[in-house]
Design a protein around this motif. Structure first.
Motif, PDB file in Angstrom:
ATOM      1  N   MET A  41       2.580  29.202 -18.620  1.00  0.00           N
ATOM      2  CA  MET A  41       2.149  29.690 -19.897  1.00  0.00           C
ATOM      3  C   MET A  41       3.285  29.568 -20.751  1.00  0.00           C
ATOM      4  SD  MET A  41      -0.239  32.860 -21.171  1.00  0.00           S
ATOM      5  CE  MET A  41      -1.549  32.539 -20.030  1.00  0.00           C
ATOM      6  N   THR A  42       3.375  29.250 -21.868  1.00  0.00           N
ATOM      7  CA  THR A  42       4.497  29.326 -23.001  1.00  0.00           C
ATOM      8  C   THR A  42       3.932  30.135 -24.211  1.00  0.00           C
ATOM      9  OG1 THR A  42       5.053  27.140 -22.521  1.00  0.00           O
ATOM     10  CG2 THR A  42       5.815  28.133 -24.373  1.00  0.00           C
ATOM     11  N   LEU A  43       4.631  31.254 -24.458  1.00  0.00           N
ATOM     12  CA  LEU A  43       4.206  32.147 -25.547  1.00  0.00           C
ATOM     13  C   LEU A  43       5.458  32.120 -26.665  1.00  0.00           C
ATOM     14  CD1 LEU A  43       3.174  35.152 -23.249  1.00  0.00           C
ATOM     15  CD2 LEU A  43       1.791  33.647 -24.467  1.00  0.00           C
ATOM     16  N   PRO A  44       4.956  32.301 -27.814  1.00  0.00           N
ATOM     17  CA  PRO A  44       5.813  32.304 -28.737  1.00  0.00           C
ATOM     18  C   PRO A  44       6.427  33.720 -29.292  1.00  0.00           C
ATOM     19  CG  PRO A  44       3.773  32.435 -29.923  1.00  0.00           C
ATOM     20  CD  PRO A  44       3.632  32.176 -28.368  1.00  0.00           C
ATOM     21  N   GLY A  45       7.796  33.697 -29.683  1.00  0.00           N
ATOM     22  CA  GLY A  45       8.485  35.215 -29.974  1.00  0.00           C
ATOM     23  C   GLY A  45       7.576  36.154 -30.603  1.00  0.00           C
ATOM     24  N   TRP A  46       6.856  36.024 -31.585  1.00  0.00           N
ATOM     25  CA  TRP A  46       6.018  36.732 -32.464  1.00  0.00           C
ATOM     26  C   TRP A  46       5.047  37.679 -31.543  1.00  0.00           C
ATOM     27  CZ3 TRP A  46       0.978  36.468 -32.489  1.00  0.00           C
ATOM     28  CH2 TRP A  46       0.391  35.518 -32.667  1.00  0.00           C
ATOM     29  N   LEU A  47       4.369  36.617 -30.782  1.00  0.00           N
ATOM     30  CA  LEU A  47       3.558  37.238 -30.097  1.00  0.00           C
ATOM     31  C   LEU A  47       3.987  38.223 -28.810  1.00  0.00           C
ATOM     32  CD1 LEU A  47       0.531  37.225 -29.153  1.00  0.00           C
ATOM     33  CD2 LEU A  47       0.767  35.304 -27.517  1.00  0.00           C
ATOM     34  N   LEU A  48       5.207  37.709 -28.293  1.00  0.00           N
ATOM     35  CA  LEU A  48       6.011  38.571 -27.351  1.00  0.00           C
ATOM     36  C   LEU A  48       6.541  39.944 -27.833  1.00  0.00           C
ATOM     37  CD1 LEU A  48       8.240  35.838 -25.824  1.00  0.00           C
ATOM     38  CD2 LEU A  48       6.488  36.795 -24.744  1.00  0.00           C
ATOM     39  N   ARG A  49       6.766  39.773 -28.974  1.00  0.00           N
ATOM     40  CA  ARG A  49       7.345  41.038 -29.564  1.00  0.00           C
ATOM     41  C   ARG A  49       6.217  42.182 -29.784  1.00  0.00           C
ATOM     42  NH1 ARG A  49      10.628  37.283 -31.661  1.00  0.00           N
ATOM     43  NH2 ARG A  49       9.205  36.852 -33.628  1.00  0.00           N
ATOM     44  N   SER A  50       4.861  41.503 -30.155  1.00  0.00           N
ATOM     45  CA  SER A  50       3.716  42.400 -30.531  1.00  0.00           C
ATOM     46  C   SER A  50       3.646  42.986 -29.155  1.00  0.00           C
ATOM     47  CB  SER A  50       2.810  41.362 -31.093  1.00  0.00           C
ATOM     48  OG  SER A  50       2.960  41.220 -32.395  1.00  0.00           O
ATOM     49  N   GLY A  51       3.324  41.920 -28.101  1.00  0.00           N
ATOM     50  CA  GLY A  51       2.926  42.544 -26.823  1.00  0.00           C
ATOM     51  C   GLY A  51       3.819  43.585 -26.151  1.00  0.00           C
ATOM     52  N   PHE A  52       5.284  43.398 -26.180  1.00  0.00           N
ATOM     53  CA  PHE A  52       6.203  44.214 -25.861  1.00  0.00           C
ATOM     54  C   PHE A  52       5.976  45.700 -26.438  1.00  0.00           C
ATOM     55  CE2 PHE A  52       9.334  41.012 -23.711  1.00  0.00           C
ATOM     56  CZ  PHE A  52       8.448  40.528 -23.104  1.00  0.00           C
ATOM     57  N   ASN A  53       5.798  45.545 -27.794  1.00  0.00           N
ATOM     58  CA  ASN A  53       5.943  46.792 -28.569  1.00  0.00           C
ATOM     59  C   ASN A  53       4.532  47.792 -27.960  1.00  0.00           C
ATOM     60  OD1 ASN A  53       8.158  46.189 -29.984  1.00  0.00           O
ATOM     61  ND2 ASN A  53       6.668  45.332 -31.754  1.00  0.00           N
ATOM     62  N   PHE A  54       3.609  47.071 -27.650  1.00  0.00           N
ATOM     63  CA  PHE A  54       2.303  47.668 -27.008  1.00  0.00           C
ATOM     64  C   PHE A  54       2.792  48.278 -25.534  1.00  0.00           C
ATOM     65  CE2 PHE A  54      -1.543  47.706 -24.595  1.00  0.00           C
ATOM     66  CZ  PHE A  54      -2.432  48.902 -25.258  1.00  0.00           C
ATOM     67  N   ALA A  55       3.268  47.438 -24.747  1.00  0.00           N
ATOM     68  CA  ALA A  55       3.558  47.724 -23.531  1.00  0.00           C
ATOM     69  C   ALA A  55       4.689  48.571 -23.061  1.00  0.00           C
ATOM     70  CB  ALA A  55       3.897  46.115 -22.481  1.00  0.00           C
ATOM     71  N   GLU A  56       5.480  49.159 -24.106  1.00  0.00           N
ATOM     72  CA  GLU A  56       6.574  49.931 -23.854  1.00  0.00           C
ATOM     73  C   GLU A  56       5.871  51.399 -23.740  1.00  0.00           C
ATOM     74  OE1 GLU A  56      10.647  49.237 -25.938  1.00  0.00           O
ATOM     75  OE2 GLU A  56       8.978  49.013 -27.478  1.00  0.00           O
ATOM     76  N   ASN A  57       4.737  51.473 -24.020  1.00  0.00           N
ATOM     77  CA  ASN A  57       4.066  52.645 -23.825  1.00  0.00           C
ATOM     78  C   ASN A  57       3.957  53.073 -22.584  1.00  0.00           C
ATOM     79  OD1 ASN A  57       4.320  53.213 -26.739  1.00  0.00           O
ATOM     80  ND2 ASN A  57       2.544  52.265 -27.057  1.00  0.00           N
ATOM     81  N   PHE A  58       3.497  51.867 -21.807  1.00  0.00           N
ATOM     82  CA  PHE A  58       3.034  52.089 -20.529  1.00  0.00           C
ATOM     83  C   PHE A  58       4.015  51.707 -19.323  1.00  0.00           C
ATOM     84  CE2 PHE A  58      -0.327  50.944 -23.221  1.00  0.00           C
ATOM     85  CZ  PHE A  58      -1.368  51.934 -23.026  1.00  0.00           C
TER      86      PHE A  58
END
Length: 174
Positions: A41-58
């Motif tokens: 898979m290839t993911l753009p930076g904006w999607l990564l940052r959104s996902g990472f911000n959410f995942a930091e909680n877990f």
């Protein structure tokens, strides 16, 4: 006629140039992404940052948290996961590792942990990491991660990765 010929030549050169410029890691991923047990898979930076911000909680593990903290610098992520490493020859892996330095990549750290061989490579310019590549080889799987970044080298060195503490220990002993 001449305009058409020059356009054809230009397009051919662009295609050849694009092919020659393909980094070894992307070539490796392209060569293995269609295997039975592969996920690519290839993911753009904006999607990564959104996902990472959410995942930091877990995030619970030290390395997960450190990776997520660096997410602000990621511009693009491409990864390949193969569940059965038997589908990739040791020769293909060794060729990849040998080709990386020829394309401006430097080994940042390599270590063995919990039965996995981990190699982290960087390509940097003016103390900014432009590419961060991770190759994890386990007994039953292979993970290749290729990140395009604009990360200060110091941010990577200071990150709270378990491998950074191993890296600092080895440099203090020399």
């Amino acid at each position: 006629m001449l305009k058409k010929l020059s356009t054809t030549i230009l397009l051919t050169l662009l295609l050849i140039g694009t092919n020659l410029a393909q980094r070894p890691l992307n070539k490796f991923i392209d060569n293995h992404k269609n295997q039975d047990k592969a996920v690519c898979m290839t993911l753009p930076g904006w999607l990564l940052r959104s996902g990472f911000n959410f995942a930091e909680n877990f995030a619970e593990e030290q390395d997960e948290k450190a990776f997520l903290d660096l997410g602000q610098y990621f511009k693009k992520l491409r990864f390949l996961v193969i569940d059965e490493k038997a589908h990739v020859s040791d020769y293909a892996i060794q060729t990849l590792l040998n080709d990386l330095p020829d394309h401006g990549m430097e080994k940042f750290v390599s270590f063995r942990e919990e039965g996995n061989n981990v190699n982290v490579w960087v390509r940097e310019k003016d103390d900014i990491v432009k590419n961060l590549s991770i190759l994890i080889r386990g007994e039953d799987n292979l993970i290749v991660v290729n990140l395009n970044t604009d990360m200060p080298l110091d941010a990577l060195k200071e990150a709270n990765f378990s491998f950074n503490s191993k890296r600092k220990e080895s440099t203090n002993h020399h």
